[in-house]
Design a protein around this motif. Sequence first.
Motif, PDB file in Angstrom:
ATOM      1  N   GLY A  26       0.814  -1.225   0.000  1.00  0.00           N
ATOM      2  CA  GLY A  26       0.000   0.000   0.000  1.00  0.00           C
ATOM      3  C   GLY A  26       0.836   1.258   0.000  1.00  0.00           C
ATOM      4  N   LYS A  27       2.090   1.158  -0.426  1.00  0.00           N
ATOM      5  CA  LYS A  27       2.965   2.343  -0.525  1.00  0.00           C
ATOM      6  C   LYS A  27       4.077   2.061  -1.521  1.00  0.00           C
ATOM      7  CE  LYS A  27       4.335   1.554   3.902  1.00  0.00           C
ATOM      8  NZ  LYS A  27       4.997   1.824   5.174  1.00  0.00           N
ATOM      9  N   SER A  28       4.663   3.144  -2.047  1.00  0.00           N
ATOM     10  CA  SER A  28       5.736   2.972  -3.040  1.00  0.00           C
ATOM     11  C   SER A  28       7.088   2.792  -2.366  1.00  0.00           C
ATOM     12  CB  SER A  28       5.829   4.205  -3.929  1.00  0.00           C
ATOM     13  OG  SER A  28       4.653   4.326  -4.666  1.00  0.00           O
ATOM     14  N   HIS A  29       8.042   2.281  -3.146  1.00  0.00           N
ATOM     15  CA  HIS A  29       9.419   2.237  -2.657  1.00  0.00           C
ATOM     16  C   HIS A  29       9.893   3.672  -2.445  1.00  0.00           C
ATOM     17  CE1 HIS A  29       9.822   2.711  -7.015  1.00  0.00           C
ATOM     18  NE2 HIS A  29      10.995   3.277  -6.775  1.00  0.00           N
ATOM     19  N   TYR A  30      10.840   3.858  -1.504  1.00  0.00           N
ATOM     20  CA  TYR A  30      11.301   5.230  -1.241  1.00  0.00           C
ATOM     21  C   TYR A  30      12.653   5.528  -1.856  1.00  0.00           C
ATOM     22  CZ  TYR A  30      14.117   3.290   2.577  1.00  0.00           C
ATOM     23  OH  TYR A  30      15.032   2.566   3.296  1.00  0.00           O
ATOM     24  N   LYS A  31      13.364   4.486  -2.295  1.00  0.00           N
ATOM     25  CA  LYS A  31      14.613   4.753  -3.015  1.00  0.00           C
ATOM     26  C   LYS A  31      15.059   3.541  -3.805  1.00  0.00           C
ATOM     27  CE  LYS A  31      18.733   4.672  -0.783  1.00  0.00           C
ATOM     28  NZ  LYS A  31      19.729   5.106   0.195  1.00  0.00           N
TER      29      LYS A  31
END
Length: 133
Positions: A26-31
């Motif tokens: 429910g969230k995108s990768h951050y890097k």
Amino acid sequence: MDKIEHIGIAVRDLEKSNDLYAKLLGKSHYKMEEVLSEGVRTSFFEVGPNKIELLEATSVESPIAGFLDKKGEGIHHIAFAVDDIVAEMKRLESEGFKLLNKEPKLGADNKLVAFVHPKTAGGVLVELCQERK
Ligand SMILES: CC[C@@H](C(=O)O)C(=O)SCCNC(=O)CCNC(=O)[C@H](O)C(C)(C)COP(=O)(O)OP(=O)(O)OC[C@H]1O[C@@H](n2cnc3c(N)ncnc32)[C@H](O)[C@@H]1OP(=O)(O)O
Ligand SMILES: [Co+2]
């Protein structure tokens, strides 16, 4: 050892897996980051105090390429956060674990890392991770 720092997951196609894990978590990768010395491209997802590290091989010599050939996609390693990686490597060696590197090396996310052979760690590839000071 402190908390689980990340769980490393071997994937064939990082972009496709980024989409899959974004839906799952429910969230995108951050890097995303390439680590040339390990022959991998990685992406990171935050899950509470821990991380998921997706790993795609960038060369046939990469440990991830060998793992994918033999076992396919899935959990590749568990990484534990440590305060003093050299002291922890010595402690594990004295307990009979086989370290895969003699000295800490530079990993992703500005960490020093070292690996314990899965054959001496109950079939699990263990990574030690220390924040670079
Ligand atoms: C992004 C950077 C860094 C970070 O900052 O987080 C990373 O995470 S890099 C991740 C990739 N790098 C590594 O994995 C480095 C350490 N790994 C190795 O040195 C090797 O992969 C290995 C563990 C020594 C295995 O290499 P090798 O002996 O050449 O492969 P084999 O296929 O012959 O395996 C021998 C034996 O071990 C079993 N095995 C292999 N990998 C794993 C694994 N990930 N988990 C559990 N077991 C594993 C393999 O099945 C073989 O067993 P048998 O078939 O019973 O002999
Ligand atoms: Co890792």
